[in-house]
Design a protein around this motif. Structure first.
Motif, short mmCIF file in Angstrom:
data_model
loop_
_atom_site.label_atom_id
_atom_site.label_comp_id
_atom_site.label_asym_id
_atom_site.label_seq_id
_atom_site.Cartn_x
_atom_site.Cartn_y
_atom_site.Cartn_z
N GLU A 56 83.43 -21.23 7.30
CA GLU A 56 83.67 -21.88 8.58
C GLU A 56 84.81 -22.88 8.44
OE1 GLU A 56 80.23 -23.66 10.24
OE2 GLU A 56 79.10 -21.79 10.38
N LEU A 57 85.64 -22.98 9.45
CA LEU A 57 86.71 -23.96 9.47
C LEU A 57 87.08 -24.31 10.89
CD1 LEU A 57 90.11 -22.24 8.61
CD2 LEU A 57 88.05 -20.96 9.08
N GLU A 58 87.86 -25.39 11.04
CA GLU A 58 88.24 -25.87 12.36
C GLU A 58 89.68 -25.48 12.64
OE1 GLU A 58 88.87 -30.22 14.25
OE2 GLU A 58 86.82 -29.78 13.59
N VAL A 59 89.90 -24.91 13.83
CA VAL A 59 91.25 -24.52 14.24
C VAL A 59 91.48 -25.06 15.65
CG1 VAL A 59 92.83 -22.61 14.69
CG2 VAL A 59 91.12 -22.39 12.87
N VAL A 91 90.22 -15.40 12.03
CA VAL A 91 89.22 -16.42 12.33
C VAL A 91 88.67 -16.20 13.74
CG1 VAL A 91 88.73 -18.89 12.50
CG2 VAL A 91 90.45 -18.06 10.87
N ASP A 92 87.34 -16.05 13.85
CA ASP A 92 86.69 -15.81 15.13
C ASP A 92 86.18 -17.14 15.68
OD1 ASP A 92 85.32 -14.93 17.32
OD2 ASP A 92 84.12 -13.43 16.26
N GLY A 124 85.32 -22.19 13.87
CA GLY A 124 85.38 -20.74 13.79
C GLY A 124 84.90 -20.26 12.44
N VAL A 125 84.78 -18.95 12.29
CA VAL A 125 84.35 -18.37 11.02
C VAL A 125 85.32 -17.26 10.63
CG1 VAL A 125 82.80 -16.73 12.18
CG2 VAL A 125 82.41 -17.33 9.78
N VAL A 171 89.86 -14.40 18.64
CA VAL A 171 89.96 -14.00 17.24
C VAL A 171 91.41 -14.19 16.83
CG1 VAL A 171 89.66 -12.16 15.55
CG2 VAL A 171 88.09 -12.33 17.51
N LEU A 172 91.67 -15.20 16.00
CA LEU A 172 93.02 -15.57 15.64
C LEU A 172 93.44 -14.99 14.29
CD1 LEU A 172 92.95 -19.34 16.65
CD2 LEU A 172 93.39 -17.35 18.10
N ARG A 173 94.71 -14.64 14.18
CA ARG A 173 95.27 -14.18 12.91
C ARG A 173 96.17 -15.27 12.35
NH1 ARG A 173 99.37 -9.12 12.34
NH2 ARG A 173 100.79 -10.73 13.12
#
Length: 281
Positions: free
Chosen positions: A113-116, A133-134, A121-122, A93-95
């Motif tokens: 939803e997006l790409e990291v 973002v999880d 992730g969502v 889980v990113l901040r």
């Protein structure tokens, strides 16, 4: 006799997530089940899916269960998280700074939803300064109930090629024609596949799988046949529709000057509002 590595089989499945002692259906290959449980997706092709034992990427619990099954057999299993979609990892889980996404033209919202870093992730939380973002799989940490049925085993090499083409190109197997003679496979595909944006990559995966999994085939030729008379007719039909649409829009604009002006003002206001919202953040 149990299935073995390399066997081509068609498998029906239905998955349920088990949460707080309750079961929630999440996926199925059976159209009637999807309709009954209100998870029907018109974009999805329903029906038994191709699995090559030991080669197809499967949940560990499913791979183990299939290795013990035979054609015509049904089985229901309960998979723990480690044998399903994995344990949940809070480190995934990113901040992220909110302004960073805004600068990339992304308006953060919960559920987006997006790409990291190459992973999907969502967004689960948005604050004044940060976005969370999880990257965990949505079903990570959950027990999964799985119903399996092996409906058929595919023995004919030409049919194996047909199902591989259907799988990778994303069209019903009935639209693929395969002729196999002396180790040479002629694969005939409908002209509609020419509209597939990543067709070259899909064909490469298809050829790779045939080379690895179907030893009877030594050469593959992929053929498209386009009926130009039909294509010209379709183009004329589309042109006629476009002309009628443009004529209708022109008539509507002439008949309602006030409406056109109001609509133009709304279009102008939309980007301004978006800019103000972004800078206000």
């Amino acid at each position: 006799m149990a299935l073995k590595n390399g066997d081509f089989v068609l498998v029906n499945y239905t998955l349920w997530a088990i949460e707080d002692g309750e079961e929630r259906i999440i996926d199925t290959t059976r159209e009637e089940v999807a309709v009954k449980h209100n998870i029907y997706d018109a974009r999805k092709r329903y029906g038994a899916t191709l699995v090559v034992i030991g080669k197809t990427s499967l949940l560990p619990a499913v791979e183990k269960a299939l290795s013990e099954m035979d054609v015509g057999e049904k089985k229901v299993i309960i998979a723990e998280p480690s044998e399903a979609f994995g344990e949940r990892d809070e480190r995934l889980v990113l901040r992220l700074p909110k302004k960073t996404l805004l600068q990339r033209g992304i308006r953060p919202a919960v559920g987006l939803e997006l790409e990291v870093g190459g992973r999907r992730g969502v967004i689960t939380k948005v604050t004044e300064r940060f976005v969370y973002v999880d990257l965990n799989h949505p079903l990570a940490g959950k027990r999964i109930k799985i119903e399996l049925e092996v409906t058929r085993k595919i023995e004919d090499p030409a049919e194996k090629v047909k199902y591989l083409a259907s799988k990778w190109i994303g069209i019903p197997e009935g639209e693929v024609k395969v002729e196999l003679s002396n180790g040479e496979a002629l694969v005939k595909l409908p002209p509609s596949v020419l509209g597939v944006s990543d067709l070259e990559a899909r064909l490469a995966r298809f050829i790779s799988d045939v080379a690895e999994l179907v030893s009877d085939v030594k050469k593959v030729t992929v053929k498209f046949t386009v009926n130009l008379e039909e294509a010209r007719g379709a183009l004329e039909g589309e042109k006629e529709k476009e002309e009628k649409r443009e004529a209708g829009e022109a008539g509507g604009a002439e008949g309602s000057g006030e409406g056109s002006e109001a609509s133009g003002g709304a279009k102008e206001a939309k980007p301004q509002g978006g800019a103000e919202e972004a800078s206000g953040s």
